[in-house]
Structures are given as C-alpha cells and as structure tokens.
Design an enzyme around this catalytic site. Structure first.
Site, PDB file in Angstrom:
ATOM      1  N   GLU A 184       0.193  -8.052 -19.159  1.00 20.08           N
ATOM      2  CA  GLU A 184      -0.147  -7.292 -17.959  1.00 20.08           C
ATOM      3  C   GLU A 184      -0.956  -6.041 -18.250  1.00 20.08           C
ATOM      4  OE1 GLU A 184       3.127  -6.035 -15.436  1.00 20.08           O
ATOM      5  OE2 GLU A 184       4.386  -5.547 -17.143  1.00 20.08           O
ATOM      6  N   HIS A 234       8.685 -28.377 -30.391  1.00 20.40           N
ATOM      7  CA  HIS A 234       8.465 -29.339 -29.305  1.00 20.40           C
ATOM      8  C   HIS A 234       7.081 -29.175 -28.678  1.00 20.40           C
ATOM      9  CE1 HIS A 234      12.593 -30.608 -29.700  1.00 20.40           C
ATOM     10  NE2 HIS A 234      12.960 -29.332 -29.670  1.00 20.40           N
ATOM     11  N   ARG A 262       0.963   1.918  -6.061  1.00 24.29           N
ATOM     12  CA  ARG A 262       1.248   0.866  -5.081  1.00 24.29           C
ATOM     13  C   ARG A 262       0.001   0.091  -4.688  1.00 24.29           C
ATOM     14  NH1 ARG A 262       6.142   1.532  -2.452  1.00 24.29           N
ATOM     15  NH2 ARG A 262       5.382   0.308  -0.700  1.00 24.29           N
ATOM     16  N   CYS A 299       0.867  -1.165   0.000  1.00 21.38           N
ATOM     17  CA  CYS A 299       0.000   0.000   0.000  1.00 21.38           C
ATOM     18  C   CYS A 299       0.904   1.215   0.000  1.00 21.38           C
ATOM     19  CB  CYS A 299      -0.872   0.010   1.245  1.00 21.38           C
ATOM     20  SG  CYS A 299      -1.755  -1.530   1.481  1.00 21.38           S
ATOM     21  N   LYS A 355       4.708  -7.957 -21.064  1.00 19.00           N
ATOM     22  CA  LYS A 355       4.178  -6.589 -21.203  1.00 19.00           C
ATOM     23  C   LYS A 355       2.763  -6.628 -21.761  1.00 19.00           C
ATOM     24  CE  LYS A 355       6.149  -4.439 -19.282  1.00 19.00           C
ATOM     25  NZ  LYS A 355       7.299  -4.936 -18.583  1.00 19.00           N
ATOM     26  N   LYS A 404       2.650  -1.868  -8.293  1.00 20.94           N
ATOM     27  CA  LYS A 404       4.012  -1.590  -8.737  1.00 20.94           C
ATOM     28  C   LYS A 404       5.037  -2.289  -7.861  1.00 20.94           C
ATOM     29  CE  LYS A 404       7.021   0.616 -11.293  1.00 20.94           C
ATOM     30  NZ  LYS A 404       7.208   0.102 -12.667  1.00 20.94           N
ATOM     31  N   GLU A 428       9.755 -11.026 -22.214  1.00 21.36           N
ATOM     32  CA  GLU A 428       9.390  -9.690 -21.730  1.00 21.36           C
ATOM     33  C   GLU A 428       8.277  -9.089 -22.600  1.00 21.36           C
ATOM     34  OE1 GLU A 428       9.650  -8.074 -19.211  1.00 21.36           O
ATOM     35  OE2 GLU A 428       9.400  -5.968 -19.697  1.00 21.36           O
ATOM     36  N   ASN A 455       1.435  -0.136   5.805  1.00 24.09           N
ATOM     37  CA  ASN A 455       1.779  -0.883   4.601  1.00 24.09           C
ATOM     38  C   ASN A 455       2.560  -2.103   5.056  1.00 24.09           C
ATOM     39  OD1 ASN A 455       2.722  -1.764   2.084  1.00 24.09           O
ATOM     40  ND2 ASN A 455       4.483  -0.404   2.185  1.00 24.09           N
ATOM     41  N   GLY A 456       2.080  -3.301   4.730  1.00 21.63           N
ATOM     42  CA  GLY A 456       2.793  -4.509   5.140  1.00 21.63           C
ATOM     43  C   GLY A 456       1.825  -5.570   5.622  1.00 21.63           C
ATOM     44  N   TRP A 475      -3.819  -1.721  -1.255  1.00 18.95           N
ATOM     45  CA  TRP A 475      -3.864  -2.918  -2.095  1.00 18.95           C
ATOM     46  C   TRP A 475      -4.141  -4.059  -1.126  1.00 18.95           C
ATOM     47  CZ3 TRP A 475      -1.010  -7.528  -2.804  1.00 18.95           C
ATOM     48  CH2 TRP A 475      -1.210  -8.171  -4.031  1.00 18.95           C
TER      49      TRP A 475
HETATM   50  C1  AGP Z   1       6.850  -5.326 -14.612  1.00 19.11           C
HETATM   51  O1  AGP Z   1       6.227  -4.847 -15.754  1.00 19.11           O
HETATM   52  C2  AGP Z   1       5.988  -5.977 -13.657  1.00 19.11           C
HETATM   53  N1  AGP Z   1       4.924  -5.147 -13.262  1.00 19.11           N
HETATM   54  C3  AGP Z   1       6.577  -6.844 -12.570  1.00 19.11           C
HETATM   55  O2  AGP Z   1       6.800  -8.071 -13.180  1.00 19.11           O
HETATM   56  C4  AGP Z   1       7.886  -6.421 -11.866  1.00 19.11           C
HETATM   57  O3  AGP Z   1       8.950  -6.422 -12.760  1.00 19.11           O
HETATM   58  C5  AGP Z   1       8.161  -7.385 -10.706  1.00 19.11           C
HETATM   59  O4  AGP Z   1       7.113  -7.303  -9.780  1.00 19.11           O
HETATM   60  C6  AGP Z   1       9.479  -7.123 -10.022  1.00 19.11           C
HETATM   61  O5  AGP Z   1       9.532  -5.862  -9.436  1.00 19.11           O
HETATM   62  P1  AGP Z   1      10.903  -5.224  -8.987  1.00 19.11           P
HETATM   63  O6  AGP Z   1      11.729  -5.007 -10.198  1.00 19.11           O
HETATM   64  O7  AGP Z   1      10.501  -3.936  -8.323  1.00 19.11           O
HETATM   65  O8  AGP Z   1      11.549  -6.189  -8.043  1.00 19.11           O
END
Ligand code: AGP
Length: 610
Positions: free
Chosen positions: A490, A506, A27, A2, A487, A605, A483, A98-99, A74
């Site tokens: 997500e 395969h 967050r 959060c 992208k 994030k 990657e 937060n936690g 969150w």
């Molecule tokens: C990235 O687009 C993602 N939202 C996610 O996979 C992110 O890279 C992952 O949670 C790791 O985060 P960090 O780099 O802050 O450790």
C-alpha cells in the site's frame, strides 16, 4: 469517504476550515473547497488535487467571513475535477457531503425534469438543489434541510450554509460520521475528532437520523421528525500534539514509534497486575454470558482483518471456543449461519468501515451479540454494538495502519484471556503469568523498535528495487506475513505476497529466484522447526532471505542473508514484536522510493463505501 468541516462563531473562518481540512486530508485528497459567507453572499473556492492547491487559492482570494464550511474529497460520483469538487452552491445554499446518495439517479431525473440546471456529476449537488427548492418555497434553512432529507436514501454527513441565514449551519447525519465541537461563542463540526481538537475538546456525536442547527451559542439536535434530542457533550482528552508529526518525517513513522505508548494506554486499567487478572472489560458480557458463547465470528477488513486472524488464534488457543474470521465484505450478503449464542467481534480502527458495519448489523439482526473493537470513540460500529472495547492508540493519521494494528492485537488477546479465564480454561496462575507478560509489551516493543530500526533501514535500502517480495509465516506469524505484505504494497506500490509458509511448496515456491527477497518470520514457537525448513528451501533456490527470529538464534542466522532479532517471548506475544520490523521495512522502502507515505495513491483512511 470525504472529510467535512464547518464553523460558526466570531473568528475569521478560512484558516480554521483549512486547518480542519488538513487534519482530514487522510480521508480523501483529490480536490477540496470552502464556502464562506462574506456578509452579503457565499463565496466558494475549489481546487483539484491536494489541499495545498486550495490553500493557494484561499491565500490569493483571502475570503473574509465568520461562517463557513469546507470539504476534502475522495471521488465516488464523478471524476476528480473542479466542477465535481465540494462545496456545491445552488442559489443561496452551499452544501458539503460525505457519503453516497443511493437514489441519486431518480433525483437527478426528477430535478432535471423540473428545470434544474445540474452542473456536476455528483450526488451532492442534487442535495443542494433539493434544499434550495425548499428554501425558495419559503421554508427556513432547518425546515428545508429536514424536508430534503426525507427524500434522500443512502449515507450522508452534510453541512449546509445559506446566505439567507448566515448566523447558523445545519448539519445532518446518516451512516457517515459527524462530530460537533462546542467552543466558547463558537461551534464547529467535522468528520472526526482530530479536525476539531485544536479548538475544543467538548464534542457531541450526532447519531444516524439526526440533524442539528449550529449557532455561536451551541447546537440544537433533533431527529428527522423534529423531536428534540438532549445529549451531553463528551470531553475528549486527546491532545492536539498527538495528532501532529512531532518531528518525524511522516505520520506513519511517528505512529510506528508511538506503539509502546499506545500499548501502555490500551492496557492501562485493563490488566490488574496486583490481582494477576484481567479486569471486567467493557465488552458487554458478564461471566455467565462468557460461558454461554458457543462460537466467535471475527469480522474486519484490511489490516484489521489481519488483527482479527491473529485474534482467532488467541481465542481458539486460550479460550477453546470455535472461532471463524471473515472478510466483512464477503460475510455480508451470503446468508451466514450466525445467530443466538454467537459472539461477533467487529474489528475496525475507524469504526466506520461500511462493510464491517453492515456485516455486524446483519449478525446482530440475526440475534448474535456484537462486540466492537475500534479506535475512534463514538464511531458507528461501537455505537451499534452491544459492547465497545476501544483501543487507546490516539488518532492514526497515516493511511497505513500501524499502532492501531498492535493495539487491536492487545484488545483481542485481552478478550481471549478474559474468556478463557471466565470459561475455566485458564487457571489463576496461568492468567497471572499472561497478564504479567502482556504488561511487559510496551517495554519489549520499545526495545525492538530501537534495536531494529537502523538494521531494517539498511536492508530496505538494499532491496528497495525488488519488484516482488514474499513474506512467510506459520501459526500466529501467518497473519503477520499477510500484514507485512499489505503494508509494503500500500505505501511502496511493490508487489508483495504473504503466505502460510507451509503453502510454499504448493505453488508459490515457483516464484522464487535470486531477485526475490523473502522475509521469513521464524520466532521460536511451536512451528519454528518447520518454518526454518521453509527458510532453507527458499535459500536453496537462491532467494535473498531475511529472517525475523528470536534473539540468539544461530540456526536462523546461518541460513539467512540478514537476521533481524526480536526479544524472546511466549508464543502469544510474538505477533506484537515480529510486525514491528515489517512496518519499518515497508516504511523505509517507500521512503527510499519517495512515494507519498502518509497518503498513498488510490487509498483513503476511512472506507465508507462498499
Ligand atoms: C491499513 O493499512 C489499510 N489502509 C486498510 O486495510 C484498513 O485496515 C482497512 O480499510 C480497514 O479499516 P478499519 O480498521 O478502519 O475498519
């Protein structure tokens, strides 16, 4: 996962709290709230959903007061609802958190048995009850928080306001981030730097097991046992504009186009073009330690994991050190064989990802050296590591990581070159050539973004209805294929898979038909001919083939439906360029679909839960 903010000073705090929460919304964004002392009592406003709902409530209620705390949530304990939203007010005490409090079940049972009326499903309300019980027993706020903290196990960044002592806030931290901002006659706290940046650049980072009393005149930090901590503030030179959208429709698009600048900042002072060498890096190793490294482990999650996979390729190819890349959540807890002589590189944009943090701590406890590659200064992973090698991408607000990915690649490549040189695998000429080529990256990235933007937007428009998309690559292009798929998944919620192109036959080739776009990364590298073969196989099965290829590649043009060209560069640099059209592709598909690009559903994030 959060965001928390707090303010004590001479100004009306509601707009400051809301502004901070807006910058922290990445967050978590399932509910938000504020608690403000109005001169007599603490008024709490809470709203489910995005911050705009709280803004509306604040606009209507117009809470006045110059001491307050705020929260964007969150959900971890209890579904998103108003009663579960923070701040939690118990008696005269309001708390944002937060936690995760691990002993929440035992605490709940104990507090209920003692007669407490617990309204929510959260662990945070229990903290508020604990502090309130100590306040009612006659303790001052600082003492009450200290006493309550002794009863908590788990992760927390807390900000506490009491109607009995409204001229101060008490904050505390363990395993979740907390930054204190020092202004002129006002003091702030927040979960990270951008929340405070418009107000001050003088910041103090609280360490685990510490708490602080914030008053107008500054902050007094102590450990849980009461010992005073003297810590100088750090000057943060990120400008507030760096955290704004700067005219782009979304933060993600802005951050994609910021990559050349982020790359410049990340390379500055590290590449020495005059000497043709890599400067000594802030990696906690000297040349003799470099020679002694027997194995490298790279630990990360998500996009950072894809950067780490590319890093393995750099390190093995250039430095000839065996390297293993691990998903941090898989590494931890399986008793990995790691210890003295091993270099563990923990890669994390936020520097707070719990799985990466715990995995790195485990490795360190076994005797390994830990190097953090992180973007957020003073975050948990760099703090626990033996060396912190920061990317200088500036704040990344879009949940989908872009500029932090390419700057992570840069740091990993610099570590590989440095190791290779100090271990005698790269002579002076080869090092100079690599340094020269890396120095061209900002310029090459700018060119690639400008030349591919419109073309990729057109392609994305054409395929934005596709239900499944495949991404293929070999060698350093394999992690980029992964990657590209991540992208797209997500932010556009389209099903996408990345594969090592050689794996197609395969199994995954069975997925291909005329409705499936296949993006093939086939730059001119050691794998080129074979990847081109895979491209032709996909084409033969009627897939819609989009090739990301080196400029002027007529063979790739002839066998693909669309060709996106990147400049011709040495093999180690292709990932920096091939990823750019994939980021743009995901962005435009999502934008055409109208999804919430910067805050996609179910994501946050910074992932500080397991
Ligand atoms: C990235 O687009 C993602 N939202 C996610 O996979 C992110 O890279 C992952 O949670 C790791 O985060 P960090 O780099 O802050 O450790």
């Amino acid at each position: 996962m959060c965001g928390i903010v707090g303010y004590v000073g001479g100004a009306e705090c509601a707009p400051i709290l809301l502004d901070g929460l807006r910058r922290l919304e990445y967050r978590g964004y399932d509910s938000a709230g504020t608690a403000i002392f109005d001169g007599q009592r603490i008024g709490v406003l809470r709203a489910v959903g995005k911050l705009r709902n709280l803004e509306k409530a604040v606009d209507e209620a117009k809470p006045a007061g110059t001491t307050g705390i705020g929260h964007t949530r969150w959900a971890t304990h209890g579904r998103p609802s108003e009663v579960n939203a923070h701040p939690h007010l118990v008696g005269d005490v309001a708390v944002v958190h937060n936690g995760i409090i691990e002993n929440h079940l035992a605490l709940r049972a104990r507090l209920s048995a003692a007669g407490a009326t617990i309204q929510s499903d959260t662990d945070t309300e229990l903290v508020a009850h604990l502090i309130d019980s100590h306040v009612r027993a006659g303790e001052g706020l600082e003492g009450a928080v200290r006493a309550a903290l002794r009863e908590l196990h788990g992760a927390y960044a807390l900000a506490v306001l009491s109607a009995r002592e409204p001229e101060r806030l008490v904050v505390a931290k363990n395993a979740s981030p907390l930054v204190i901002g020092l202004g002129d006659g006002e003091t702030y706290c927040g979960s990270d730097i951008p929340a405070l940046l418009p107000y001050t650049r003088d910041m103090v980072f609280l360490e685990d097991g510490e708490m602080a009393v914030l008053e107008r005149g500054g902050a007094r930090i102590t450990r849980l046992d009461g010992t005073l901590v003297e810590r100088e503030p750090r000057y943060i030179d990120w400008s507030p504009v760096m955290a704004e959208k700067a005219g782009f429709k979304h933060f993600m698009l802005k951050e994609i186009f910021e990559q050349p600048r982020a790359m410049e900042d990340t390379l500055r002072g590290r590449l020495d073009r005059e000497r043709g060498d890599i400067n000594e890096l802030e990696i906690g190793l000297d040349a003799s330690a470099a020679a002694a490294v027997r194995r490298v482990y790279l630990l990360a999650c998500g996009t950072s994991y894809h950067a780490a996979m590319t890093g393995r390729y750099f390190i093995e190819r250039l430095a000839r050190v065996p390297a293993t890349v691990e998903i941090a959540s898989e590494f931890r807890g399986r008793s990995p064989v790691v210890g003295e002589g091993d270099l563990v590189i923990a890669v994390s944009q936020s520097g707070e990802t719990l799985d990466t943090l715990v995995a790195a701590k485990e490795a360190k406890a076994n005797g390994a050296k830990v190097l953090a590659i992180a973007n957020v200064i003073g975050s948990a992973i760099p703090r626990m590591a033996d060396g912190a090698f920061y990317t200088h991408a500036g704040p990344e607000i879009g949940v989908a990581s872009t500029k932090c990915f390419t700057t992570q690649l840069a740091n990993l490549l610099m570590v590989a070159i440095w190791l290779a040189n100090r271990r005698g695998h790269l002579d002076a000429d080869a090092t100079r050539a690599l340094v020269e080529d890396m120095a061209r990256l900002p310029h090459l990235m700018r060119d690639t973004l400008m030349s591919t933007r419109q073309l990729v937007a057109n392609i994305a428009k054409r395929y934005n209805d596709a239900r499944d998309v495949l991404f293929l690559g070999r060698g350093p292009s394999f992690p980029i294929a992964l990657e590209g798929a991540l992208k797209l998944k997500e932010i556009s919620y389209v099903h996408a898979e990345g594969y090592a192109a050689g794996e197609m036959k395969h199994g995954p080739i069975a997925l291909i038909d005329a409705a499936v776009p296949v993006l093939v990364l086939c730059p001119k590298d050691a794998w080129y001919e074979r990847t081109l073969g895979n491209l032709e196989e996909a084409r033969a099965r009627e897939a819609q083939v989009i090739a990301i290829a080196t400029e002027g590649d007529e063979a790739a043009r002839n066998v693909s439906h669309d060709l996106v060209e990147i400049p011709s560069v040495r093999e180690e640099l292709t990932p920096f360029l091939t990823v750019l059209p994939l980021q743009l592709y995901a962005y435009y598909v999502a934008d055409f679909k109208g999804t919430d690009v910067d805050q996609p559903r179910n994501l946050a994030k910074t992932v500080t839960v397991e």
